[in-house]
Motif scaffolding. Structure first.
Motif, mmCIF file in Angstrom:
data_model
loop_
_atom_site.group_PDB
_atom_site.id
_atom_site.type_symbol
_atom_site.label_atom_id
_atom_site.label_comp_id
_atom_site.label_asym_id
_atom_site.label_seq_id
_atom_site.Cartn_x
_atom_site.Cartn_y
_atom_site.Cartn_z
ATOM 1 N N LYS A 74 16.106 22.367 -7.818
ATOM 2 C CA LYS A 74 14.974 21.470 -8.078
ATOM 3 C C LYS A 74 15.472 20.090 -8.493
ATOM 4 N N THR A 110 6.178 17.550 -6.162
ATOM 5 C CA THR A 110 5.206 18.350 -6.919
ATOM 6 C C THR A 110 5.296 19.819 -6.534
ATOM 7 N N PHE A 111 5.365 20.083 -5.243
ATOM 8 C CA PHE A 111 5.487 21.468 -4.780
ATOM 9 C C PHE A 111 6.759 22.105 -5.350
ATOM 10 N N LEU A 113 8.612 21.261 -7.965
ATOM 11 C CA LEU A 113 8.638 21.380 -9.419
ATOM 12 C C LEU A 113 7.656 22.435 -9.948
ATOM 13 N N THR A 114 6.670 22.791 -9.162
ATOM 14 C CA THR A 114 5.714 23.808 -9.624
ATOM 15 C C THR A 114 6.116 25.229 -9.238
ATOM 16 N N ARG A 115 7.195 25.395 -8.517
ATOM 17 C CA ARG A 115 7.690 26.744 -8.206
ATOM 18 C C ARG A 115 8.414 27.291 -9.440
ATOM 19 N N PRO A 116 8.380 28.608 -9.620
ATOM 20 C CA PRO A 116 9.126 29.188 -10.745
ATOM 21 C C PRO A 116 10.632 29.016 -10.561
ATOM 22 N N ASP A 117 11.356 29.066 -11.692
ATOM 23 C CA ASP A 117 12.827 28.958 -11.654
ATOM 24 C C ASP A 117 13.442 30.293 -11.304
#
Length: 117
Positions: A74, A110-111, A113-117
């Motif tokens: 990310k 945005t896409f 950064l909004t995904r889980p780690d």
């Protein structure tokens, strides 16, 4: 014939992913995800090779299991997007180009950064 196209598409994606390993700004993981998908339609053996690869396998499994992107990926992705936008500013791209670029890069960031780690 369709199977051959998926097979060829998978290898093209692998090649682009490998180029992305050494070329900053060209992402590796999305191409490997495409390759894994393509190989799932054409070559189960190559699909397993990608899934079990020490470097390429974990991001593929993370994405397929949880829709996750590692924090390192990310950071790198968003940093490269920022760098591309900064270069566009420095070289004096027209305002409409910057606006389109900001919209597209902002949406992609945005896409990601909004995904889980």
């Amino acid at each position: 014939m369709t199977r051959m196209l998926w097979f060829a598409f998978g290898w093209v994606a692998v090649a682009l992913g490998l180029i992305g390993v050494v070329l900053p700004g060209l992402p590796t993981t999305p191409f490997l995800l495409v390759a894994a998908f393509s190989f799932s339609r054409s070559s189960p053996r190559l699909r397993l090779w990608l899934e079990n690869h020490p470097q390429f396998g974990p991001p593929i499994r993370d994405w397929e299991d949880r829709g996750a992107i590692s924090a390192r990926a990310k950071t790198l992705a968003v940093a490269m997007m920022g760098l591309v936008f900064a270069i566009s500013l420095i070289v004096g791209m027209p305002g409409w180009v910057l606006a389109v670029q900001a919209f597209c890069l902002g949406g992609a960031a945005t896409f990601i950064l909004t995904r889980p780690d």
